[in-house]
Design an enzyme around this catalytic site. Structure first.
Site, PDB file in Angstrom:
ATOM      1  N   ASN A   1       0.865  -1.178   0.000  1.00 26.75           N
ATOM      2  CA  ASN A   1       0.000   0.000   0.000  1.00 26.75           C
ATOM      3  C   ASN A   1       0.901   1.228   0.000  1.00 26.75           C
ATOM      4  O   ASN A   1       1.516   1.555   1.014  1.00 26.75           O
ATOM      5  CB  ASN A   1      -0.889  -0.053   1.259  1.00 26.75           C
ATOM      6  CG  ASN A   1      -1.698   1.205   1.458  1.00 26.75           C
ATOM      7  OD1 ASN A   1      -1.776   2.058   0.572  1.00 26.75           O
ATOM      8  ND2 ASN A   1      -2.314   1.326   2.629  1.00 26.75           N
TER       9      ASN A   1
ATOM     10  N   LYS B   1       0.133   4.290  -0.257  1.00 26.86           N
ATOM     11  CA  LYS B   1      -0.493   5.472   0.373  1.00 26.86           C
ATOM     12  C   LYS B   1      -0.211   6.723  -0.470  1.00 26.86           C
ATOM     13  O   LYS B   1      -0.116   6.624  -1.688  1.00 26.86           O
ATOM     14  CB  LYS B   1      -0.012   5.618   1.825  1.00 26.86           C
ATOM     15  CG  LYS B   1      -0.215   4.322   2.620  1.00 26.86           C
ATOM     16  CD  LYS B   1      -0.025   4.483   4.093  1.00 26.86           C
ATOM     17  CE  LYS B   1      -0.205   3.129   4.770  1.00 26.86           C
ATOM     18  NZ  LYS B   1      -0.107   3.205   6.236  1.00 26.86           N
TER      19      LYS B   1
ATOM     20  N   HIS C   1      -9.588   0.915   4.933  1.00 32.26           N
ATOM     21  CA  HIS C   1      -8.295   1.100   5.591  1.00 32.26           C
ATOM     22  C   HIS C   1      -8.485   2.021   6.802  1.00 32.26           C
ATOM     23  O   HIS C   1      -9.292   2.954   6.763  1.00 32.26           O
ATOM     24  CB  HIS C   1      -7.282   1.706   4.612  1.00 32.26           C
ATOM     25  CG  HIS C   1      -5.891   1.712   5.170  1.00 32.26           C
ATOM     26  ND1 HIS C   1      -5.454   2.686   6.029  1.00 32.26           N
ATOM     27  CD2 HIS C   1      -4.872   0.833   5.026  1.00 32.26           C
ATOM     28  CE1 HIS C   1      -4.204   2.414   6.382  1.00 32.26           C
ATOM     29  NE2 HIS C   1      -3.827   1.289   5.793  1.00 32.26           N
TER      30      HIS C   1
ATOM     31  N   GLU D   1      -6.859   4.412   7.906  1.00 31.33           N
ATOM     32  CA  GLU D   1      -6.685   5.849   7.652  1.00 31.33           C
ATOM     33  C   GLU D   1      -7.956   6.446   7.049  1.00 31.33           C
ATOM     34  O   GLU D   1      -8.292   7.605   7.305  1.00 31.33           O
ATOM     35  CB  GLU D   1      -5.439   6.078   6.778  1.00 31.33           C
ATOM     36  CG  GLU D   1      -4.167   5.894   7.610  1.00 31.33           C
ATOM     37  CD  GLU D   1      -2.969   5.348   6.863  1.00 31.33           C
ATOM     38  OE1 GLU D   1      -2.912   5.434   5.635  1.00 31.33           O
ATOM     39  OE2 GLU D   1      -2.064   4.817   7.554  1.00 31.33           O
TER      40      GLU D   1
ATOM     41  N   GLU E   1      -5.461  -5.147  10.434  1.00 29.22           N
ATOM     42  CA  GLU E   1      -4.422  -4.138  10.655  1.00 29.22           C
ATOM     43  C   GLU E   1      -4.724  -3.384  11.948  1.00 29.22           C
ATOM     44  O   GLU E   1      -5.512  -2.427  11.938  1.00 29.22           O
ATOM     45  CB  GLU E   1      -4.397  -3.139   9.500  1.00 29.22           C
ATOM     46  CG  GLU E   1      -4.063  -3.763   8.167  1.00 29.22           C
ATOM     47  CD  GLU E   1      -3.512  -2.725   7.212  1.00 29.22           C
ATOM     48  OE1 GLU E   1      -2.342  -2.852   6.832  1.00 29.22           O
ATOM     49  OE2 GLU E   1      -4.221  -1.762   6.893  1.00 29.22           O
TER      50      GLU E   1
ATOM     51  N   GLY F   1       2.379   2.042  10.798  1.00 33.47           N
ATOM     52  CA  GLY F   1       3.328   3.153  10.687  1.00 33.47           C
ATOM     53  C   GLY F   1       4.046   3.496  11.980  1.00 33.47           C
ATOM     54  O   GLY F   1       4.698   4.536  12.075  1.00 33.47           O
TER      55      GLY F   1
ATOM     56  N   SER G   1       3.340  -2.282  10.315  1.00 33.86           N
ATOM     57  CA  SER G   1       4.791  -2.327  10.548  1.00 33.86           C
ATOM     58  C   SER G   1       5.435  -3.645  10.113  1.00 33.86           C
ATOM     59  O   SER G   1       6.365  -4.131  10.762  1.00 33.86           O
ATOM     60  CB  SER G   1       5.117  -2.019  12.019  1.00 33.86           C
ATOM     61  OG  SER G   1       4.714  -0.700  12.339  1.00 33.86           O
TER      62      SER G   1
HETATM   63  P1  PGA Z   1       2.823   0.184   7.632  1.00 30.20           P
HETATM   64  O1  PGA Z   1       1.344   0.395   7.001  1.00 30.20           O
HETATM   65  O2  PGA Z   1       3.366  -1.080   7.039  1.00 30.20           O
HETATM   66  O3  PGA Z   1       3.578   1.399   7.222  1.00 30.20           O
HETATM   67  O4  PGA Z   1       2.638   0.071   9.117  1.00 30.20           O
HETATM   68  C1  PGA Z   1       0.484  -0.695   6.786  1.00 30.20           C
HETATM   69  C2  PGA Z   1      -0.822  -0.240   6.202  1.00 30.20           C
HETATM   70  O5  PGA Z   1      -1.334   0.816   6.594  1.00 30.20           O
HETATM   71  O6  PGA Z   1      -1.394  -0.898   5.311  1.00 30.20           O
END
Ligand code: PGA
Length: 251
Positions: free
Chosen positions: A7, A9, A93, A95, A165, A171, A211
């Site tokens: 992803n 982003k 997601h 976010e 997730e 992140g 992560s």
């Molecule tokens: P990350 O994000 O690997 O940077 O923690 C994962 C995601 O949001 O899909």
């Protein structure tokens, strides 16, 4: 077969996105036993999909509109995603849920629109740290899953992948432990068993995200009921994303 998805982003620019796709295309050949997808920003999907055409790497959008078409300024429809070569869309997601206030009902409508348009859907669920600390993880991810899949027929489950997730792991550099991941995945699997015939529920892929990097992916992918991973930060460079793919256990 494990499923490893990147992803991107709101990162990269045109040049670096194309360079990343080219590097993945060139170096991903060795692992025929893994399904791979990338989710670039909307504006790059067309070119990325073209540059990956004929390769094993699938392409998806990071979101889509629940409406079919019309006066929805700033939105991108499921049909537009298909039109530019996306086969997948990421929905729900964290976010989108937390930064943009997307509700379960909106996400459910998007799932319906995406499936109805012929896309495959990666539906994400996950609890916040406060919810985990209040011991509400299962209640939260269970209801997100049930709401997101409302109206999805068993036959359409072939076109759905799930991603667990935990919000606190995205992140942050703090990944879930393998025990936490397999516990959540087993719970989600149980919810699926309650909703669909056993074979359908058993076949659905549940990816872990939060992560994930080359140094922890192998262990996470060996955890019970973890069928792949959804990678954010570590998918932005070919070497780290390929490191995750190369380190995946052979099934
Ligand atoms: P990350 O994000 O690997 O940077 O923690 C994962 C995601 O949001 O899909």
């Amino acid at each position: 077969m494990h499923f490893i998805a990147g992803n991107w982003k709101m990162n990269l620019d045109r040049k670096s996105a194309l360079a990343l796709a080219a590097a993945l295309r060139e170096r991903v050949g060795q692992r025929q036993d893994i399904e791979i997808a990338v989710f670039p920003p909307f504006v790059y999907i067309d070119e990325i999909a073209r540059s990956l055409a004929g390769s094993r790497i699938m392409v998806g959008g990071q979101n889509c509109c629940d409406e079919e078409r019309g006066a929805f300024t700033g939105e991108v429809s499921a049909a537009m995603l298909r039109d530019v070569g996306a086969g997948w869309v990421l929905l729900g997601h964290s976010e989108r849920r937390h930064l943009y206030g997307e509700s379960d009902a909106l996400i459910q409508a998007k799932v319906q629109r995406a499936l109805g348009t012929g896309l495959r859907v990666m539906l994400c669920v996950g609890e916040t740290l406060a919810e985990r600390e209040a011991r509400r993880t299962e209640a939260v991810i269970g209801s997100q899953l049930q709401a997101g899949l409302r109206g999805v027929a068993a036959a359409d489950m072939e076109r759905i992948a799930l991603a667990y997730e935990p919000v606190w792991a995205i992140g942050t550099g703090v990944n879930a432990t393998t025990a936490q991941a397999s516990q959540a995945h087993a719970y989600l699997r149980g919810v699926l068993v309650g909703m669909y015939p056993g074979a359908v529920a058993g076949r659905s892929r549940i990816l872990y995200g939060g992560s994930v990097k080359a140094s922890n992916a192998g262990e996470l992918l060996r955890a019970g009921d973890v069928n792949g991973c959804l990678v954010g930060g570590a998918s932005l460079e070919a070497s780290s994303f390929l490191g995750i793919i190369d380190g995946a256990p052979r099934l």
